[in-house]
Structure formats: structure tokens, C-alpha cells
Design a protein around this motif. Structure first.
Motif, PDB file in Angstrom:
ATOM      1  N   SER A 175       0.834  -1.217   0.000  1.00 20.37           N
ATOM      2  CA  SER A 175       0.000   0.000   0.000  1.00 20.37           C
ATOM      3  C   SER A 175       0.860   1.255   0.000  1.00 20.37           C
ATOM      4  O   SER A 175       0.558   2.227  -0.700  1.00 20.37           O
ATOM      5  CB  SER A 175      -0.924  -0.006   1.212  1.00 20.37           C
ATOM      6  N   ALA A 176       1.939   1.244   0.795  1.00 22.79           N
ATOM      7  CA  ALA A 176       2.831   2.406   0.844  1.00 22.79           C
ATOM      8  C   ALA A 176       3.534   2.611  -0.499  1.00 22.79           C
ATOM      9  O   ALA A 176       3.715   3.755  -0.944  1.00 22.79           O
ATOM     10  CB  ALA A 176       3.860   2.229   1.962  1.00 22.79           C
TER      11      ALA A 176
ATOM     12  N   ARG B  79       0.951   4.085  -2.867  1.00 23.79           N
ATOM     13  CA  ARG B  79       0.683   5.482  -2.514  1.00 23.79           C
ATOM     14  C   ARG B  79       1.835   6.388  -2.967  1.00 23.79           C
ATOM     15  O   ARG B  79       1.604   7.488  -3.491  1.00 23.79           O
ATOM     16  CB  ARG B  79       0.469   5.627  -1.010  1.00 23.79           C
TER      17      ARG B  79
ATOM     18  N   LEU C  37       1.740   6.891  -6.763  1.00 21.06           N
ATOM     19  CA  LEU C  37       0.673   7.781  -7.198  1.00 21.06           C
ATOM     20  C   LEU C  37       0.926   9.221  -6.768  1.00 21.06           C
ATOM     21  O   LEU C  37       0.571  10.162  -7.489  1.00 21.06           O
ATOM     22  CB  LEU C  37      -0.674   7.304  -6.635  1.00 21.06           C
ATOM     23  N   ARG C  38       1.540   9.375  -5.601  1.00 23.06           N
ATOM     24  CA  ARG C  38       1.786  10.730  -5.074  1.00 23.06           C
ATOM     25  C   ARG C  38       3.105  10.723  -4.310  1.00 23.06           C
ATOM     26  O   ARG C  38       3.136  10.482  -3.103  1.00 23.06           O
ATOM     27  CB  ARG C  38       0.632  11.156  -4.159  1.00 23.06           C
TER      28      ARG C  38
ATOM     29  N   SER D  76       5.190   9.737   2.159  1.00 21.61           N
ATOM     30  CA  SER D  76       4.993   8.414   1.568  1.00 21.61           C
ATOM     31  C   SER D  76       6.318   7.668   1.426  1.00 21.61           C
ATOM     32  O   SER D  76       6.361   6.436   1.543  1.00 21.61           O
ATOM     33  CB  SER D  76       4.310   8.536   0.208  1.00 21.61           C
TER      34      SER D  76
ATOM     35  N   LEU E 256       0.528   5.512   7.213  1.00 22.66           N
ATOM     36  CA  LEU E 256      -0.389   5.040   6.177  1.00 22.66           C
ATOM     37  C   LEU E 256      -1.817   5.483   6.469  1.00 22.66           C
ATOM     38  O   LEU E 256      -2.617   5.671   5.546  1.00 22.66           O
ATOM     39  CB  LEU E 256      -0.327   3.516   6.079  1.00 22.66           C
TER      40      LEU E 256
ATOM     41  N   SER F 297      -3.784  10.668   1.972  1.00 20.74           N
ATOM     42  CA  SER F 297      -2.799  11.107   0.983  1.00 20.74           C
ATOM     43  C   SER F 297      -3.012  12.564   0.590  1.00 20.74           C
ATOM     44  O   SER F 297      -2.082  13.277   0.256  1.00 20.74           O
ATOM     45  CB  SER F 297      -2.877  10.224  -0.262  1.00 20.74           C
ATOM     46  N   GLN F 298      -4.271  13.030   0.615  1.00 24.29           N
ATOM     47  CA  GLN F 298      -4.554  14.432   0.349  1.00 24.29           C
ATOM     48  C   GLN F 298      -4.962  15.098   1.655  1.00 24.29           C
ATOM     49  O   GLN F 298      -5.848  14.622   2.354  1.00 24.29           O
ATOM     50  CB  GLN F 298      -5.708  14.556  -0.661  1.00 24.29           C
TER      51      GLN F 298
END
Length: 431
Positions: free
Chosen positions: A346-347, A350, A353-354, A359, A401, A405-406
Motif C-alpha cells: 500500500s505504501a 501510494r 501515485l503521489r 509516503s 499510512l 494522501s490528500q
């Protein structure tokens, strides 16, 4: 509350002074057990009402399942008190995961990052002081070296190798994060990486010495490929050349610095059959015995933490838990590890993506926890002295986590109406 790092750090890296047992390690656990309650009372809010994310909750459940399996194994255990080797290793997780969750909600992700960083750097400072002192005095060397291997204040060099290797990807991620997050001096962090690698080399942990740099270099390549694009290939090639010459220099210098370790490494590198190497051969004997004991007691095991062939563990965490607690112990520890590996994936997604500093550090923390899992397939079997560094990495990764993320959009409230207009009554205009 950040002062807890200065309590846990020395106790973790100097656990050999405590004479490993339940009472001394409860001294470490108790203040951390109280930490989430203190954090919540200090803030005056019920943070847990928002709910903990699924992944750390599953990890806590799996860890509790291991504790339950350890209790069940007492039916067959010839050494009941050795259950604490397993129970207290899981107690760190049951304490640190909620602690980091609450701390992240109250103080933010930087608090969690700095907490782990302080614990690691305290260990680096202790180790480097002992290594330098050992080079200056033969009496100090006799205290902190076992044969040719540095063990510091720990029970043995195996624990020192795991404690030194595990945090390396985390510190590397702090360096890769650049200025995206304020996580202390980069120079001190770089010196921390050097200190960990130096103490790892001194510990003589050959498996850890081979795996830790590879995992850290993989993190370096992954981050650069996503963040720098085509120019990353040039950087990776240049770093590979530098790494090659550094390894070559260390290898050539090892003959004069630590001849016994040099001979051991040569025996592995140039062995025609690695299974004939002494340490591998002895491990295979213990593994065979552990499998036989598991097949004889598949449900309850022979007792959590019990000794095997005169050793405190089976040199493999899955075989150790299978032998000690049967199938239930394997299910529990597999659940914990799967949560960590899920967090790692997952990290990584993430970050791809960003690609932010947070992250990157989350990825580094999960990589440190995954490195610990790899090392425990040949060494400490989730031992009491090394379990806290795994839970520090995993709990910190879970906390980062859980951060969205935003960042949430904050709407400024409307300015209050001046006092003189609040009770004003509109008056009709006369024509």
C-alpha cells in the motif's frame, strides 16, 4: 511525550544489562502502555472514537492470537516461564501500535517519524561509543565482543546484527525525502546510516550484512525511478559504481581489521556447497528437530519459547512458533507479517501515485519491518531483545499510512458580526 524515546532507546539497545526476563521488560512496557491514555487525557478528546484503520486492527488481533496460542501451549510446556519470550515480544506491538495511532492523530506524522529516529540514533551512539572504546582498550573489547563479533549490551551478536540492520531502510528513506519533511539534520541521519552499517559489520552478521544493503539500495532505486524519471538511470548507475568500490574496499580492509570475519565470508563466497558451511549445517539440524516436534504436537506445540537442542530458538520464526505453539502460533504470526507486507504494498502504491516525503518514509518504515521478517528466517526468531525494533517500524508505518494522501481542506469560518449590529432590528425606510 517525546521523552519516551529517550527511555525506550537505551533500554532497547542495552537490554543485556537487564538480564532478559519478564520483570525488566515490563519496565519498558508499562510506561508505553500508559502512553496512549496519557496522550488522550492531555488532549481531552476521545480520539479513538474516529476508529482505527483496518490494517493495524488486524495486526493487533493477530498479535493477540499469538498470545492466546502461547497460553494454550502451556499444556505441553516443560518450561512455563519461557512463555514470556513470546508474550512480551507481542506486548510491544499491543502497546506501540495504539500509541503511534493516537500520537499521529494528536501531534501529526512528524512526531511518529522523530520518535523512531531518536530511538535508532540513540542506539547508534551507544554502539559507536562501545566500538571505539573496544579499539582503545582490550578490557572493554572483552566485555562487548564475543570472539570476533560485537554484541554490545545485548545477549549475543545475532541480536546486534538484527538491531543494526533493521532500521537502515528507514534512515535511508529520511535521506531520500529531502526537504519535503522536517525530520532533523540530514547529516546526523547520514552518520546514523554509517554507524548502523559499521556496527552491523562489527557484529559479524553475515546474512544481515548481505541483505540490508540490498533492500536499502532497492528502496533508493525505486524512489529515484519514480521521482527523477530518465535521469534516475544515470544516478543509479553512478551510485552502483560507488557502492561497488566501497564494498571492494571494505572487503579488502576486512582482512586486517577482523581476520576471522574475513575468513568466514570467504568460506561462504567460495564454498562449493553452502549446505556444508558450519552455521548453515547446524541450522538445518535445528530445523529438522523443530519440524519433527511440530508434527508430533501440531495443535499445542511443545511450549512457547521452549528451548530446542540446547538453543533458545529454532533460527527460523515460523518453525520456532510451529514447534512452540503449533498451528495456532503459525497462523497468528503469519497474520502479523501479512499485515506488514500489505502495508508495504500500500505504501509503495501510494508513493507511486503521489511521491511525497511522507509516503517515502512510510515505505522505508515498512521496508525495515519487512527486512526484520527476512532476517528472522535465519536468526533470532522474533526474540524479546529485537521485537521492539520491528514493532516500532510497523507501528510507525501504520500511523503514516493512516494519514490521508490528500490533506483535508479547511474552510475558514465566517467572521463574526460586530457586537453593535448583532441585535439590530431592520427599520423600514420612509418614502
Amino acid at each position: 511525550m517525546s521523552a519516551l524515546a529517550f527511555i525506550l532507546g537505551p533500554l532497547l539497545w542495552m537490554s543485556g544489562l537487564l538480564q532478559v526476563g519478564p520483570a525488566p521488560f515490563m519496565v519498558i512496557c508499562l510506561p508505553l502502555m500508559a502512553a496512549p491514555i496519557l496522550l488522550m487525557r492531555y488532549n481531552g478528546r476521545h480520539i479513538l472514537a474516529d476508529g482505527m484503520p483496518v490494517l493495524p486492527l488486524v495486526a493487533l488481533f493477530a498479535s493477540s492470537f499469538v498470545v492466546l496460542a502461547a497460553v494454550i501451549s502451556l499444556i505441553e510446556s516443560p518450561e512455563p516461564f519461557r512463555i514470556f519470550r513470546v508474550v512480551l515480544a507481542q506486548a510491544f506491538g499491543l502497546v506501540l501500535v495504539p500509541f503511534f495511532f493516537v500520537a499521529q492523530r494528536l501531534y501529526g506524522s512528524i512526531f511518529c517519524i522523530m520518535f523512531v529516529r531518536r530511538v535508532v540514533l540513540i542506539g547508534v551512539a551507544i554502539n559507536m561509543a562501545l566500538i571505539i572504546g573496544s579499539q582503545l582498550s582490550s578490557q572493554i573489547a572483552a566485555m562487548f565482543y564475543g570472539s570476533y563479533r560485537f554484541k554490545g549490551f545485548l545477549d549475543g551478536p545475532i541480536q546486534m546484527a538484527i538491531l543494526s540492520a533493521t532500521p537502515v531502510p528507514f534512515l535511508v528513506s529520511l535521506l531520500l525525502a529531502k526537504n519535503d519533511i522536517k525530520s532533523g539534520s540530514k547529516l546526523i541521519t547520514a552518520l546514523g546510516v554509517f554507524g548502523l552499517m559499521y556496527s552491523l559489520l562489527a557484529s559479524g552478521g553475515k546474512f544481515a550484512l548481505g541483505v540490508a544493503p540490498v533492500v536499502s539500495f532497492a528502496l533508493f532505486c525505486f524512489v529515484l525511478l519514480r521521482r527523477d524519471g530518465a535521469i534516475a538511470v544515470v544516478k543509479i548507475f553512478g551510485m552502483s559504481v560507488v557502492a561497488f568500490f566501497v564494498v571492494l574496499y571494505v572487503y579488502n580492509s576486512l582482512d586486517s581489521w577482523n581476520p576471522l570475519l574475513y575468513d568466514k565470508i570467504n568460506a561462504i563466497l567460495f564454498a562449493t556447497d553452502i549446505a556444508e558451511y558450519q552455521s548453515v549445517e547446524s541450522r538445518m539440524v535445528v530445523w529438522d528437530i523443530s519440524i519433527e516436534l511440530f508434527l508430533e504436537h501440531p495443535l499445542t506445540g511443545v511450549g512457547a519459547g521452549s528451548m530446542v537442542d540446547g538453543l533458545t530458538h529454532s533460527h527460523n520464526v515460523f518453525l520456532d512458533y510451529a514447534r512452540g505453539m503449533g498451528l495456532w502460533g503459525v497462523i497468528g504470526i503469519t497474520g502479523v507479517f501479512l499485515c506488514v507486507l500489505t502495508g508495504l504494498v500500500s505504501a509503495a502504491i501510494r508513493f507511486w501515485l503521489r511521491p511525497t516525503g511522507g509516503s517515502i518514509v512510510a515505505l522505508g518504515l515498512f521496508l525495515s519491518a519487512a527486512l526484520y521478517i527476512i532476517l528472522n528466517q535465519m536468526s533470532d526468531s522474533f526474540g524479546l531483545a529485537t521485537a521492539p525494533i520491528f514493532w516500532l517500524s510497523a507501528a510507525g508505518g501504520f500511523a503514516l499510512l493512516a494519514q490521508p494522501s490528500q490533506p483535508p481542506v479547511r474552510v475558514r469560518p465566517a467572521a463574526p458580526m460586530p457586537v453593535r449590529y448583532r441585535n439590530a432590528v431592520p427599520v423600514a425606510r420612509s418614502k
